[in-house]
Design an enzyme around this catalytic site. Sequence first.
Site, PDB file in Angstrom:
ATOM      1  N   ASP A   1      36.243  39.349  22.339  1.00  0.00           N
ATOM      2  CA  ASP A   1      36.878  39.405  23.667  1.00  0.00           C
ATOM      3  C   ASP A   1      36.736  40.819  24.237  1.00  0.00           C
ATOM      4  O   ASP A   1      37.685  41.598  24.248  1.00  0.00           O
ATOM      5  CB  ASP A   1      38.349  38.995  23.537  1.00  0.00           C
ATOM      6  CG  ASP A   1      39.011  38.750  24.891  1.00  0.00           C
ATOM      7  OD1 ASP A   1      38.305  38.793  25.917  1.00  0.00           O
ATOM      8  OD2 ASP A   1      40.238  38.520  24.903  1.00  0.00           O
TER       9      ASP A   1
ATOM     10  N   HIS B   1      37.870  37.839  28.593  1.00  0.00           N
ATOM     11  CA  HIS B   1      38.622  36.751  29.234  1.00  0.00           C
ATOM     12  C   HIS B   1      39.150  37.124  30.611  1.00  0.00           C
ATOM     13  O   HIS B   1      39.633  36.272  31.344  1.00  0.00           O
ATOM     14  CB  HIS B   1      39.749  36.246  28.309  1.00  0.00           C
ATOM     15  CG  HIS B   1      40.978  37.091  28.294  1.00  0.00           C
ATOM     16  ND1 HIS B   1      41.251  38.000  27.294  1.00  0.00           N
ATOM     17  CD2 HIS B   1      42.019  37.161  29.145  1.00  0.00           C
ATOM     18  CE1 HIS B   1      42.422  38.582  27.547  1.00  0.00           C
ATOM     19  NE2 HIS B   1      42.894  38.086  28.664  1.00  0.00           N
TER      20      HIS B   1
ATOM     21  N   GLY C   1      52.159  44.923  27.873  1.00  0.00           N
ATOM     22  CA  GLY C   1      50.728  45.126  27.860  1.00  0.00           C
ATOM     23  C   GLY C   1      50.058  44.101  28.727  1.00  0.00           C
ATOM     24  O   GLY C   1      50.447  42.957  28.751  1.00  0.00           O
TER      25      GLY C   1
ATOM     26  N   SER D   1      46.509  42.105  29.770  1.00  0.00           N
ATOM     27  CA  SER D   1      45.188  41.733  29.271  1.00  0.00           C
ATOM     28  C   SER D   1      44.141  42.759  29.670  1.00  0.00           C
ATOM     29  O   SER D   1      44.134  43.229  30.806  1.00  0.00           O
ATOM     30  CB  SER D   1      44.779  40.397  29.861  1.00  0.00           C
ATOM     31  OG  SER D   1      45.277  39.358  29.087  1.00  0.00           O
ATOM     32  N   GLY D   2      43.236  43.075  28.738  1.00  0.00           N
ATOM     33  CA  GLY D   2      42.144  43.998  29.049  1.00  0.00           C
ATOM     34  C   GLY D   2      42.506  45.462  28.932  1.00  0.00           C
ATOM     35  O   GLY D   2      41.622  46.310  28.855  1.00  0.00           O
TER      36      GLY D   2
END
Length: 269
Positions: free
Chosen positions: A108, A62, A201, A203-204
């Site tokens: 994802d 994403h 945190g 994303s990724g």
Amino acid sequence: GAAYGCGVPTFPPVVTRVVGGEDVRPSSWPWQISLQYNRQGEWRHTCGGTLISDQWVLTAAHCISTGREYRVAMGKHNLVETEEAAVFMGTANIIVHEKWNPLFIRNDIALIKLESPVTFSDSIMAACLPAAGVILPHNEPCYVTGWGRLYTGGPIADILQQALLPVVDFATCSKSDWWGFQVKDTMVCAGGDGVVSGCNGDSGGPLNCQNSNGSWEVHGIVSFGSGLKCNLFKKPTVFTQVSSYADWISSVSSPNTHTQSPVEEYNSF
């Protein structure tokens, strides 16, 4: 130069059992990268990611938008300062999982190939990958790292943050008052105590867990959390479970990737 294995920083992280984010010790998570995109000539941080070799970065599907130009910033600590140890590199290839489903947030995961191998240093090295199929026990202490928002709706962090996020097992996380059917067994949940920590945190970015021999493995890729509030009670941060994608990772990143999939090879008998 020095021989750098995976998952053993020259400057180990200071892992206190503090829930809630805190500034990290510089160079203590040397596999953490900042994925940046070009916005009208200006590079902007968009996601985290994990260096898993000298030429491959693991991130979330994403995080990738078609038509955007990306670069990977390695060896960073403070995003707004110029740092001697930092290396910026363009991408040779970005491979998003072929079954990535943005509607249900399934598969994802994405791999980014750097335009050339990076030279490891005290500030830049790879995390270890967990063995295929490994499931972390309930309450295993792991750390999420990233330059994510400091609190709901707040600014993103300048300095890399770390937060203790204990693993929530699938049996608990899939309960109806937790994430229910939204969480699958290819995901790992962590946190959810209602204390501010899921926000830190990005994303990724990685869910970092130390294995029995002391080296750090990336067990998760930050995927989703509650849209209402960063760390809602019983709504832990949900990660793509890296051990569920071991075969995919090795098939995509191995130098001699077979043109045929194993399924096609078996069918040809």
